[in-house]
Design an enzyme around this catalytic site. Structure first.
Site: not given
Ligand code: SIN
Length: 502
Positions: A177, A255, A276-277, A405
């Site tokens: 993403n 995830s 970072e999930l 989510e």
């Molecule tokens: C972000 O950095 O604002 C989003 C990061 C993510 O969706 O993992």
């Protein structure tokens, strides 16, 4: 001068697809893995296809590595780190600054590649390149401030010194993403601290990672310090990146379910990890909220990247007295959104990353409606790859759309009657990444900020991500922080020296 390229990408005599692309620097388009400063095919010559999510056209065939290729990358990173950690902080910082400059210089090319493989609209892709580059600049500056300390000792003949030493080889798996920024915000603190880095980008979006590698080489980093291993065999590559004794730390964005499996592998070797999930962000609108601000916050926190971010607002908790005003204003804003090819001007939303995501999001909408929610608005569907911006109300906390989510452009509204109920609903999830709330009551701002069990909270603000702030979650949203001065701490070990100098 900008030269228009009708790019015909050829890799080992295999024609990879013809696409129209306007790159000033065509070498940013790479399809081989980047290991020890070299562009390498997989040993077994395997490749995998990368498609444009907008029209499913083939963009590239990329090297599909196996375990022996990954071992080369770990070996290279292990060797390179030994000398990198001894380089003065100023030298590490200036190489990172050079990389920052190159990313900014080539931001338009990097953004085009990103949109091509990921789908997000070009102006968001440009924003992501700057967002990613800002992490590199920030950590170039932080490299100069990785200070230790001297602690008062037990006697006049003792000194207690504390050093922050680089952990060693850092490996990473990054998501589709944010194919640029999620790499930038992991590699930058790692390199700044004196670590080396091996990343496996998502197989949906490897080209942005390889473009970064091209710039890393151009910036003049030593060979082996930054490596990109591309491939589809996630299980095997995951093991190759976590289990070797040479690997000190693993960092993951993705995830929660995958994060738990990877964390278990880290536990086998007691490896440090940052996770970072997933999230399930509440967006609370109190009765005294300023509606225009709420709408601005909704549009950014919900529709950025077509709803495909882990900090996207997921559950709209709206005070019953303000629900109609909120929906009326939101409808006006939502009707102005345009979905289409991210490379075309004036689009606000690109496609979903793949059909699986389309089906998942459409299934959540359908099941909510079957369970009693009401479809208030849905824009026209512009293609199979898209989920149209959708607004539903009469949602309840037990519906799948509330507990999952969503990762798509759907606003799902639940109502509440008082602050205690809003807090209870907001915290009623195993996740704890981002939360948002809107109110002008100063005492409520303090209370609600305290009571929300989240790592990141936007108060009258829907845009919360930047390099100066510590990004990360609590509960099943993970551990560790990215960005800010806290971000460097994930890449250093604390060493304490007790010296008797009598
Ligand atoms: C972000 O950095 O604002 C989003 C990061 C993510 O969706 O993992």
């Amino acid at each position: 001068m900008k030269e228009y390229i009708k790019a015909l990408f050829v890799h080992d005599s295999i024609e990879q697809g013809a696409i129209d692309m306007s790159l000033e620097k065509s070498e940013l388009f790479q399809t081989k893995a980047f290991i020890n400063g070299q562009w390498l095919n997989a040993t077994n010559k395997d490749t995998f296809p990368v498609y444009n999510p907008y029209d499913k056209s083939l963009i590239a065939e990329v090297a599909d590595l196996d375990i022996s290729d990954c071992e080369l990358a770990i070996e290279a990173a292990f060797g390179a780190q030994k000398t990198w950690k001894l380089r003065p902080a100023k030298e590490r910082a200036s190489l990172l600054m050079r990389l920052y400059d190159l990313m900014i210089e080539h931001k338009s090319d990097l953004a085009q590649l990103l949109t091509l493989e990921q789908g997000k609209v070009l102006k968001e892709a440009q924003g992501e390149i700057i967002y990613g580059a800002n992490y590199i600049k920030w950590f170039a500056e932080e490299a100069l401030r990785i200070n230790g300390k001297i602690i008062p000792a037990l006697s006049k003949n003792h000194e207690i010194r504390v050093y922050h030493e680089p952990v060693g080889v850092v490996t990473a798996i990054t998501p589709w993403n944010f194919p640029n920024a999620m790499i930038a915000r992991k590699m930058a603190p790692a390199l700044a601290a004196g670590c080396s880095f091996v990343v496996k980008p998502s197989e949906e979006t490897p080209l942005s990672a390889l473009a970064i590698a091209k710039l890393v080489k151009e910036a003049g980093f030593p060979d082996g310090l930054f490596n990109v291993v591309t491939g589809t065999n996630s299980e095997v590559i995951g093991d190759a990146l976590i289990l070797p004794k040479e690997v000190a730390k693993f960092t993951f964005t993705g995830s929660t379910s995958v994060g738990k499996k990877l964390q278990a592998k880290c536990a086998l070797g007691m490896k440090r990890s940052s996770m970072e999930l997933g999230g399930n962000a509440p967006f609370i609108v109190f009765e005294d909220a300023d509606i225009p601000k709420v709408i601005a916050g909704t549009m950014i926190s919900k529709f950025r990247n077509a709803g495909q971010t882990c900090v996207c607002s997921n559950r709209f908790l709206v005070h019953e007295s303000i629900e109609d005003a909120f929906k009326d204003a939101l409808l006006v804003a939502m009707k102005s959104l345009k979905s289409g090819n991210g490379l075309t001007d004036c689009m606000s939303l690109g496609p979903m990353i793949n059909q699986q995501t389309v089906h998942k999001v459409e299934g959540l909408i359908q099941s909510a409606i079957e369970a009693g929610a009401r479809l208030v608005y849905q824009a026209d569907k512009v293609g199979n790859e898209f989920v149209p911006p959708t607004l539903i109300d009469q949602v309840t906390a037990d519906m799948a759309i509330s507990t999952t989510e969503i990762f798509g452009p759907v606003v799902a509204i639940q109502t509440f009657t008082d602050e205690a109920e809003a807090i209870r609903l907001a915290n009623d999830t195993p996740f704890g990444l981002a939360a948002y709330f809107y109110t002008h009551d100063a005492t409520r701002i303090h209370r609600v900020s305290r009571d929300l069990e989240y790592g990141i909270i936007g108060v009258n603000e829907g845009s919360i991500s930047n390099e100066m702030a510590p990004f990360g979650g609590v509960k099943e949203s993970g551990q560790g922080r990215e960005g800010s001065s806290d971000g460097i701490l994930d890449y250093v070990d604390v060493k304490y020296i007790c010296q008797n100098f009598a």
